[in-house]
Design an enzyme around this catalytic site. Structure first.
Site, PDB file in Angstrom:
ATOM      1  N   CYS A  83     -27.601  -1.129  50.587  1.00  0.00           N
ATOM      2  CA  CYS A  83     -27.277  -0.350  49.385  1.00  0.00           C
ATOM      3  C   CYS A  83     -27.508  -1.151  48.105  1.00  0.00           C
ATOM      4  CB  CYS A  83     -25.833   0.135  49.439  1.00  0.00           C
ATOM      5  SG  CYS A  83     -25.476   1.130  50.879  1.00  0.00           S
ATOM      6  N   HIS A 330     -24.873   8.705  45.412  1.00  0.00           N
ATOM      7  CA  HIS A 330     -25.246   7.384  45.924  1.00  0.00           C
ATOM      8  C   HIS A 330     -26.477   7.468  46.839  1.00  0.00           C
ATOM      9  CE1 HIS A 330     -25.045   3.368  47.357  1.00  0.00           C
ATOM     10  NE2 HIS A 330     -24.166   3.512  48.325  1.00  0.00           N
TER      11      HIS A 330
HETATM   12  N1  COA Z   1     -17.504  13.928  47.516  1.00  0.00           N
HETATM   13  C1  COA Z   1     -17.429  15.229  47.170  1.00  0.00           C
HETATM   14  N2  COA Z   1     -17.897  16.228  47.957  1.00  0.00           N
HETATM   15  C2  COA Z   1     -18.464  15.893  49.117  1.00  0.00           C
HETATM   16  C3  COA Z   1     -18.581  14.555  49.523  1.00  0.00           C
HETATM   17  C4  COA Z   1     -18.071  13.567  48.684  1.00  0.00           C
HETATM   18  N3  COA Z   1     -18.145  12.284  49.023  1.00  0.00           N
HETATM   19  N4  COA Z   1     -19.190  14.530  50.719  1.00  0.00           N
HETATM   20  C5  COA Z   1     -19.446  15.804  51.045  1.00  0.00           C
HETATM   21  N5  COA Z   1     -19.009  16.623  50.077  1.00  0.00           N
HETATM   22  C6  COA Z   1     -19.034  18.082  50.081  1.00  0.00           C
HETATM   23  C7  COA Z   1     -20.391  18.644  50.438  1.00  0.00           C
HETATM   24  O1  COA Z   1     -21.175  18.904  49.299  1.00  0.00           O
HETATM   25  C8  COA Z   1     -20.006  19.921  51.160  1.00  0.00           C
HETATM   26  O2  COA Z   1     -19.714  20.905  50.204  1.00  0.00           O
HETATM   27  P1  COA Z   1     -20.092  22.436  50.461  1.00  0.00           P
HETATM   28  O3  COA Z   1     -19.316  22.841  51.694  1.00  0.00           O
HETATM   29  O4  COA Z   1     -19.650  23.123  49.223  1.00  0.00           O
HETATM   30  O5  COA Z   1     -21.573  22.463  50.697  1.00  0.00           O
HETATM   31  C9  COA Z   1     -18.725  19.557  51.859  1.00  0.00           C
HETATM   32  O6  COA Z   1     -18.147  18.486  51.080  1.00  0.00           O
HETATM   33  C10 COA Z   1     -18.888  19.098  53.284  1.00  0.00           C
HETATM   34  O7  COA Z   1     -19.980  18.194  53.314  1.00  0.00           O
HETATM   35  P2  COA Z   1     -20.494  17.520  54.626  1.00  0.00           P
HETATM   36  O8  COA Z   1     -21.868  16.984  54.362  1.00  0.00           O
HETATM   37  O9  COA Z   1     -20.330  18.442  55.801  1.00  0.00           O
HETATM   38  O10 COA Z   1     -19.476  16.305  54.783  1.00  0.00           O
HETATM   39  P3  COA Z   1     -19.435  15.308  55.973  1.00  0.00           P
HETATM   40  O11 COA Z   1     -18.041  15.353  56.504  1.00  0.00           O
HETATM   41  O12 COA Z   1     -20.575  15.482  56.905  1.00  0.00           O
HETATM   42  O13 COA Z   1     -19.695  13.903  55.247  1.00  0.00           O
HETATM   43  C11 COA Z   1     -18.802  11.841  54.468  1.00  0.00           C
HETATM   44  C12 COA Z   1     -18.737  13.372  54.392  1.00  0.00           C
HETATM   45  C13 COA Z   1     -17.778  11.288  53.506  1.00  0.00           C
HETATM   46  C14 COA Z   1     -18.513  11.374  55.888  1.00  0.00           C
HETATM   47  C15 COA Z   1     -20.239  11.385  54.064  1.00  0.00           C
HETATM   48  O14 COA Z   1     -20.500  11.834  52.780  1.00  0.00           O
HETATM   49  C16 COA Z   1     -20.365   9.876  54.132  1.00  0.00           C
HETATM   50  O15 COA Z   1     -20.640   9.322  55.177  1.00  0.00           O
HETATM   51  N6  COA Z   1     -20.170   9.185  52.992  1.00  0.00           N
HETATM   52  C17 COA Z   1     -20.245   7.737  52.943  1.00  0.00           C
HETATM   53  C18 COA Z   1     -21.651   7.319  52.672  1.00  0.00           C
HETATM   54  C19 COA Z   1     -21.793   5.842  52.876  1.00  0.00           C
HETATM   55  O16 COA Z   1     -21.229   5.244  53.770  1.00  0.00           O
HETATM   56  N7  COA Z   1     -22.611   5.199  52.018  1.00  0.00           N
HETATM   57  C20 COA Z   1     -22.850   3.797  52.112  1.00  0.00           C
HETATM   58  C21 COA Z   1     -21.696   3.058  51.581  1.00  0.00           C
HETATM   59  S1  COA Z   1     -21.706   1.350  51.960  1.00  0.00           S
END
Ligand code: COA
Length: 382
Positions: A83, A330
């Site tokens: 990242c 991100h």
């Molecule tokens: N903030 C706000 N909204 C979010 C979000 C976030 N972080 N992540 C997802 N959403 C929203 C989506 O837009 C979706 O909205 P919708 O239903 O209106 O379309 C809903 O929440 C569900 O999204 P979805 O993609 O099904 O969520 P998920 O449970 O599959 O994934 C996380 C959520 C947090 C697990 C994923 O975003 C993630 O892994 N984040 C971390 C990324 C990471 O690790 N980056 C590197 C860092 S070192």
């Protein structure tokens, strides 16, 4: 070494960009940056990207992007540091200009994440395969362990842990490029779905498509062709243990501290000189620990200070005016470059409703994994 300035910036909207390919996104950001700088030719190109092969099956990005953006023939290569790839691409471009090898160099970053079926597994390739990913732990899980350790050691409450995302969302409302520009409350964080205890959905940075690019130029030339060049006054970079169990303390990110110390030393600056900082808030706890490692707050006091408004407008330092990773988005390889764009626009006085007044110096901090790498830049208007 020669002085180096940023003379142009450009980025795509951050979000779900289904209609754009990875090369479309990068070219859009690159051409906007060239237009902003008023240049038609660059001497070379660095493309920050974490995992285009796994996300989109496309490798060889230096060549793809140079060709597609109309710069065929220039030297170009990809830079990867998870990242922190974008920030490290800027560092590579800085070295090339500072050394005298080239005058005008582009550093860009890109990631197209929404196309992949199993994005968590792709992100987990940046953790330790043998000791972490193999067991099934993901980045939310790793940062959850850090959050537990910090809350236990320093008495941070769950409500206070929710405050970095609350402020980041508030800032993002004024950022037209942000993925999630809406108001978020503590209640909204605490009622979002559990991802890895204690971290909930609204503690996490999202999955994002996007690209960003900046143009670096030797200061002498920058003064001739640009009316508001931004000097890169300090750069610091460092590595840390890739596996969380090798951290001496789960509440510390040594690579961030080292990178910050090196950047401060090069710039001849201290934390009190920094008016605003874009930090790598991949998770709410990361923003707190990073703010402490960069010297803005004492160890153990950053969480409460941020919750008390000391890292928003009117506070000690304004953190993440763009909305940060949480609310701006991100796209991992692009993040470090987009952080610089925010600070450049602030220093040039063109951040609109996000504008911070009377800026002394601006800073960016970009990080790979759970602190396996970090890079810090300090910028000033001249
Ligand atoms: N903030 C706000 N909204 C979010 C979000 C976030 N972080 N992540 C997802 N959403 C929203 C989506 O837009 C979706 O909205 P919708 O239903 O209106 O379309 C809903 O929440 C569900 O999204 P979805 O993609 O099904 O969520 P998920 O449970 O599959 O994934 C996380 C959520 C947090 C697990 C994923 O975003 C993630 O892994 N984040 C971390 C990324 C990471 O690790 N980056 C590197 C860092 S070192």
């Amino acid at each position: 070494m020669r002085d180096v300035a940023i003379i142009g910036v450009g980025m795509t909207h951050f979000g779900e960009l289904w209609s754009q390919s990875i090369r479309d996104m990068f070219s859009e950001a690159a051409l906007k940056a060239m237009d902003d700088a008023g240049v038609e030719k660059i001497d070379s190109l660095y493309v920050g990207c974490m995992s285009s092969g796994l996300y989109t099956n496309q490798e060889h990005l230096g060549s793809v992007m140079a060709d597609y953006m109309g710069q065929r023939g220039i030297p170009a290569m990809r830079v990867e540091s998870a990242c922190a790839s974008g920030g490290m691409a800027v560092r590579a471009a800085f070295m090339e200009v500072a050394s005298g090898q080239s005058d005008i160099v582009m550093a860009g970053g890109v990631e197209k994440m929404w196309d992949a079926d199993d994005g968590s597994a792709i992100l987990a390739t940046a953790s330790d395969q043998e000791y972490e990913a193999f067991t099934g732990v993901t980045f939310p899980g790793l940062y959850a362990m850090m959050a537990h350790a910090y809350m236990h050691k320093y008495g941070l409450t769950r409500e206070e842990l929710a405050m970095p995302p609350v402020f980041n969302h508030r800032h993002a409302i004024n950022n037209p490029n942000a993925q999630y520009p809406y108001e978020l409350t503590v209640k909204g964080v605490l009622s979002s779905s559990m991802v890895a205890d204690p971290l909930r959905l609204m503690d996490c940075s999202p999955i994002t498509d996007g690209a960003a690019a900046v143009i670096l130029c030797s200061m002498d030339k920058a003064k001739q062709i640009c009316k508001n060049p931004i000097r890169i006054k300090g750069i610091g970079s460092a590595t840390g243990p890739i596996a969380l169990h090798n951290h001496n303390d789960l509440t510390r990110l040594d690579a961030v501290r080292l990178a910050g110390e090196r950047a401060y030393k090069m710039a001849g600056a201290t934390p009190s000189d920094i008016s605003l900082c874009e930090v790598h808030d991949c998770f709410s706890i990361a923003q707190i620990i990073v703010a402490e490692e960069l010297g803005f707050f004492e160890y153990g006091k950053g969480g409460k200070a941020i919750a008390n408004g000391e890292a928003t407008y009117g506070g000690k330092v304004v953190i993440n005016t763009s909305g940060g990773l949480k609310a701006k988005g991100h796209p991992v390889g692009a993040t470090g470059v987009a952080q610089l764009i925010e600070v450049v626009e602030q220093l040039q006085g063109r951040a609109g409703k996000r504008q911070v007044e009377n800026i002394k110096l601006g800073m960016t901090q970009n990080m790979g994994g759970s602190g396996g790498s970090s890079v810090v830049h300090i910028l000033e208007a001249i």
